[in-house]
Design an enzyme around this catalytic site. Structure first.
Site, PDB file in Angstrom:
ATOM      1  N   SER A  98      17.618  93.850  48.507  1.00  0.00           N
ATOM      2  CA  SER A  98      18.720  94.823  48.508  1.00  0.00           C
ATOM      3  C   SER A  98      19.493  94.838  47.198  1.00  0.00           C
ATOM      4  O   SER A  98      20.443  95.602  47.060  1.00  0.00           O
ATOM      5  CB  SER A  98      19.687  94.513  49.656  1.00  0.00           C
ATOM      6  OG  SER A  98      20.411  93.336  49.411  1.00  0.00           O
ATOM      7  N   THR A 225      23.270  94.911  49.930  1.00  0.00           N
ATOM      8  CA  THR A 225      24.113  94.805  48.740  1.00  0.00           C
ATOM      9  C   THR A 225      24.621  93.385  48.711  1.00  0.00           C
ATOM     10  O   THR A 225      24.588  92.705  49.723  1.00  0.00           O
ATOM     11  CB  THR A 225      25.328  95.758  48.904  1.00  0.00           C
ATOM     12  OG1 THR A 225      24.886  97.093  48.870  1.00  0.00           O
ATOM     13  CG2 THR A 225      26.378  95.566  47.833  1.00  0.00           C
ATOM     14  N   THR A 243      24.058  96.192  43.825  1.00  0.00           N
ATOM     15  CA  THR A 243      23.119  96.666  44.843  1.00  0.00           C
ATOM     16  C   THR A 243      21.975  97.471  44.253  1.00  0.00           C
ATOM     17  O   THR A 243      22.101  98.026  43.159  1.00  0.00           O
ATOM     18  CB  THR A 243      23.870  97.580  45.846  1.00  0.00           C
ATOM     19  OG1 THR A 243      23.011  97.879  46.940  1.00  0.00           O
ATOM     20  CG2 THR A 243      24.311  98.890  45.216  1.00  0.00           C
ATOM     21  N   ARG A 253      20.713 109.376  43.674  1.00  0.00           N
ATOM     22  CA  ARG A 253      21.795 109.067  44.622  1.00  0.00           C
ATOM     23  C   ARG A 253      22.514 107.789  44.186  1.00  0.00           C
ATOM     24  O   ARG A 253      21.899 106.772  43.869  1.00  0.00           O
ATOM     25  CB  ARG A 253      21.213 108.883  46.023  1.00  0.00           C
ATOM     26  CG  ARG A 253      22.254 108.552  47.114  1.00  0.00           C
ATOM     27  CD  ARG A 253      22.350 107.071  47.386  1.00  0.00           C
ATOM     28  NE  ARG A 253      23.168 106.766  48.553  1.00  0.00           N
ATOM     29  CZ  ARG A 253      23.562 105.548  48.886  1.00  0.00           C
ATOM     30  NH1 ARG A 253      23.216 104.515  48.131  1.00  0.00           N
ATOM     31  NH2 ARG A 253      24.290 105.341  49.952  1.00  0.00           N
ATOM     32  N   VAL A 254      23.838 107.862  44.122  1.00  0.00           N
ATOM     33  CA  VAL A 254      24.659 106.690  43.859  1.00  0.00           C
ATOM     34  C   VAL A 254      25.521 106.484  45.086  1.00  0.00           C
ATOM     35  O   VAL A 254      26.085 107.440  45.622  1.00  0.00           O
ATOM     36  CB  VAL A 254      25.533 106.899  42.599  1.00  0.00           C
ATOM     37  CG1 VAL A 254      26.535 105.773  42.450  1.00  0.00           C
ATOM     38  CG2 VAL A 254      24.640 106.978  41.356  1.00  0.00           C
ATOM     39  N   GLY A 255      25.617 105.255  45.538  1.00  0.00           N
ATOM     40  CA  GLY A 255      26.385 104.967  46.744  1.00  0.00           C
ATOM     41  C   GLY A 255      27.811 104.563  46.439  1.00  0.00           C
ATOM     42  O   GLY A 255      28.397 104.946  45.417  1.00  0.00           O
ATOM     43  N   ASP A 256      28.365 103.776  47.332  1.00  0.00           N
ATOM     44  CA  ASP A 256      29.763 103.358  47.197  1.00  0.00           C
ATOM     45  C   ASP A 256      29.931 102.165  46.255  1.00  0.00           C
ATOM     46  O   ASP A 256      31.021 101.947  45.723  1.00  0.00           O
ATOM     47  CB  ASP A 256      30.331 102.987  48.571  1.00  0.00           C
ATOM     48  CG  ASP A 256      29.525 101.871  49.251  1.00  0.00           C
ATOM     49  OD1 ASP A 256      28.289 101.833  49.063  1.00  0.00           O
ATOM     50  OD2 ASP A 256      30.133 101.047  49.955  1.00  0.00           O
ATOM     51  N   THR A 276      29.449  96.371  52.267  1.00  0.00           N
ATOM     52  CA  THR A 276      28.018  96.676  52.340  1.00  0.00           C
ATOM     53  C   THR A 276      27.818  97.594  53.540  1.00  0.00           C
ATOM     54  O   THR A 276      28.663  97.662  54.422  1.00  0.00           O
ATOM     55  CB  THR A 276      27.159  95.403  52.516  1.00  0.00           C
ATOM     56  OG1 THR A 276      27.491  94.791  53.761  1.00  0.00           O
ATOM     57  CG2 THR A 276      27.385  94.415  51.394  1.00  0.00           C
ATOM     58  N   GLY A 277      26.694  98.281  53.558  1.00  0.00           N
ATOM     59  CA  GLY A 277      26.427  99.194  54.669  1.00  0.00           C
ATOM     60  C   GLY A 277      26.410 100.632  54.193  1.00  0.00           C
ATOM     61  O   GLY A 277      26.265 100.892  52.992  1.00  0.00           O
ATOM     62  N   ARG A 278      26.592 101.571  55.117  1.00  0.00           N
ATOM     63  CA  ARG A 278      26.437 102.986  54.785  1.00  0.00           C
ATOM     64  C   ARG A 278      27.487 103.443  53.774  1.00  0.00           C
ATOM     65  O   ARG A 278      28.664 103.651  54.088  1.00  0.00           O
ATOM     66  CB  ARG A 278      26.522 103.838  56.058  1.00  0.00           C
ATOM     67  CG  ARG A 278      26.318 105.304  55.792  1.00  0.00           C
ATOM     68  CD  ARG A 278      26.320 106.123  57.075  1.00  0.00           C
ATOM     69  NE  ARG A 278      26.659 107.500  56.785  1.00  0.00           N
ATOM     70  CZ  ARG A 278      25.819 108.418  56.283  1.00  0.00           C
ATOM     71  NH1 ARG A 278      24.573 108.121  56.054  1.00  0.00           N
ATOM     72  NH2 ARG A 278      26.226 109.638  56.027  1.00  0.00           N
ATOM     73  N   GLY A 279      27.038 103.611  52.544  1.00  0.00           N
ATOM     74  CA  GLY A 279      27.962 103.901  51.450  1.00  0.00           C
ATOM     75  C   GLY A 279      28.691 105.217  51.609  1.00  0.00           C
ATOM     76  O   GLY A 279      29.865 105.335  51.238  1.00  0.00           O
TER      77      GLY A 279
HETATM   78  N1  ASP Z   1      26.558 100.373  50.377  1.00  0.00           N
HETATM   79  C1  ASP Z   1      25.325 100.461  49.659  1.00  0.00           C
HETATM   80  C2  ASP Z   1      25.041 101.901  49.351  1.00  0.00           C
HETATM   81  O1  ASP Z   1      25.340 102.755  50.167  1.00  0.00           O
HETATM   82  C3  ASP Z   1      24.157  99.928  50.367  1.00  0.00           C
HETATM   83  C4  ASP Z   1      24.430  98.768  51.244  1.00  0.00           C
HETATM   84  O2  ASP Z   1      25.338  98.036  51.072  1.00  0.00           O
HETATM   85  O3  ASP Z   1      23.679  98.564  52.170  1.00  0.00           O
HETATM   86  O4  ASP Z   1      24.454 102.136  48.322  1.00  0.00           O
END
Ligand code: ASP
Length: 377
Positions: A98, A225, A243, A253-256, A276-279
């Site tokens: 990750s 992440t 991450t 695509r760039v996340g959070d 971490t998780g759904r950015g």
């Molecule tokens: N938060 C990260 C993103 O959305 C990925 C993750 O932490 O799982 O890019």
């Protein structure tokens, strides 16, 4: 033992991971509200916390991320430098799919990395997005903070900056494992090659989740992440998040993770939070900023994190993002550290394998992440 103390504290509050529901957590916030603000109440106890991978991977060495960061920090290294040296272990370890080298690539098979870091006392931050070819994006983010007037560099510009700062650029950051997993995903999704783009994206996601369900991809590494936050005895607070982002994402695509206030936020008077998780869910709510504001108001890290999770729940309204019970069908985790060294890991859903990493003077440990909605496997 750190572990014993924290479990005792959790149990004293009736909040053992996995047994409490949203109502219990609401009660906890109310009872804390009468206490003095955490930032003013206690002498700082040095601590480093991270997502669970921060106390698992060693990249063939002897220390995990939180162990190295805590050791360096307590030996006198600048807190942010210590945290970055810690996350470098995970970035360089191909076993963690990750983060960094061997992170799961985008839909075209390219590993692209996001990171940001923030220095509480210096009030400086730096970030990189969609960076290719450098295993340790956290170090490049640190350079952006130290060497430029900007916060965020992305794509080719970020890579050129890294090259100019002396980083060697690699052609491909896939490990054998990440490439094999991508090939399998590609093979399964390409059999539906002629779908319209919306259907194709849905198939890509479904196949990714199938591979998680089959145990090919760790659920925490489909999204995945490392966030790592620390405070030293002087009360200096810093944080870093790094991450490879969402597996098989649309290229670009760039996340959070590299976005201040979303994947990370630090305020030296209050504390630090990262995610971490759904950015996308985090970006819509700038949850790390919200959490640090709640710390500033005097909330305990757990309650500050829960406030942000509730905000995410309120703002998740699209049917495709909800399960049959009307709750978010995804997970988001927060790692919260107050200036006085109190900490918590919270998520929409906890579970037996959901842990966050901690290192204090009592040693290192993995502690339960508390779920707003209890556990989900
Ligand atoms: N938060 C990260 C993103 O959305 C990925 C993750 O932490 O799982 O890019």
């Amino acid at each position: 033992m750190t572990n014993a103390i924290n479990r005792r504290q959790l149990l004293a509050g009736g909040l053992a991971a996995g047994t409490m529901g949203a109502g219990v957590l609401a009660g906890s916030s109310a009872s804390r509200a009468v206490q003095a603000p955490a930032v003013h109440s206690a002498k700082t106890k040095p601590a480093v916390i991270a997502s669970g991978n921060g106390n698992i991977y060693k990249n063939g060495g002897t220390e995990t991320c939180v162990e190295r960061a805590f050791r360096l920090m307590t030996e006198g290294t600048d807190v942010l430098e210590a945290l970055i040296a810690g996350v470098n272990i995970v970035e360089e370890d191909p076993e963690d799919t990750s983060v960094g080298f061997g992170g799961l690539p985008d839909a075209d098979g390219r590993v692209t990395l996001d990171s940001c870091c923030m220095h509480g006392p210096k009030k400086r931050a730096g970030g990189v997005g969609a960076l290719k070819g450098v295993r340790t994006p956290s170090k490049v983010a640190h350079m952006v903070a130290e060497q430029t007037d900007h916060h965020l560099l992305v794509g080719e510009g970020a890579q050129t900056f890294a090259r100019n700062m002396g980083f060697s650029i690699e052609d491909d950051l896939n490990s054998t494992r990440s490439r094999q997993l991508w090939l399998e995903w590609k093979r399964r999704t390409d059999s539906r090659h002629y779908l319209n783009p919306a259907e194709r994206a849905a198939v890509g996601h479904t196949v990714g989740l199938q591979m998680v369900a089959e145990g090919k991809i760790d659920p925490d590494h489909y999204y995945g992440t490392i966030n790592c936050n620390g405070v030293n005895a002087a009360g200096d607070v810093c944080g870093v998040t790094t991450t490879s982002g969402l597996a098989w994402k649309i290229p670009g695509r760039v996340g959070d993770s590299p976005i201040l206030g979303a994947g990370l936020y630090v305020d030296n008077t209050a504390g630090a939070a990262g995610s971490t998780g759904r950015g996308e869910a985090n970006l819509y709510n700038l949850a790390s900023f919200l959490i640090v504001e709640k710390l500033r108001e005097g909330l305990h890290p757990k309650d500050a994190g829960i406030a942000a999770l509730r905000r995410i729940v309120e703002n998740t309204v699209e049917r495709r993002l909800l399960d049959e019970a009307g709750r978010p069908a995804f997970n988001v985790n927060f790692y919260v550290l107050s200036k006085s060294g109190e900490h918590a890991g919270v998520a929409l859903y906890g579970g037996p394998t959901r842990r966050y990493a901690v290192a204090t003077e009592a040693g290192s440990d993995l502690l339960p992440i508390e779920g707003l909605f209890g556990d989900r496997t």
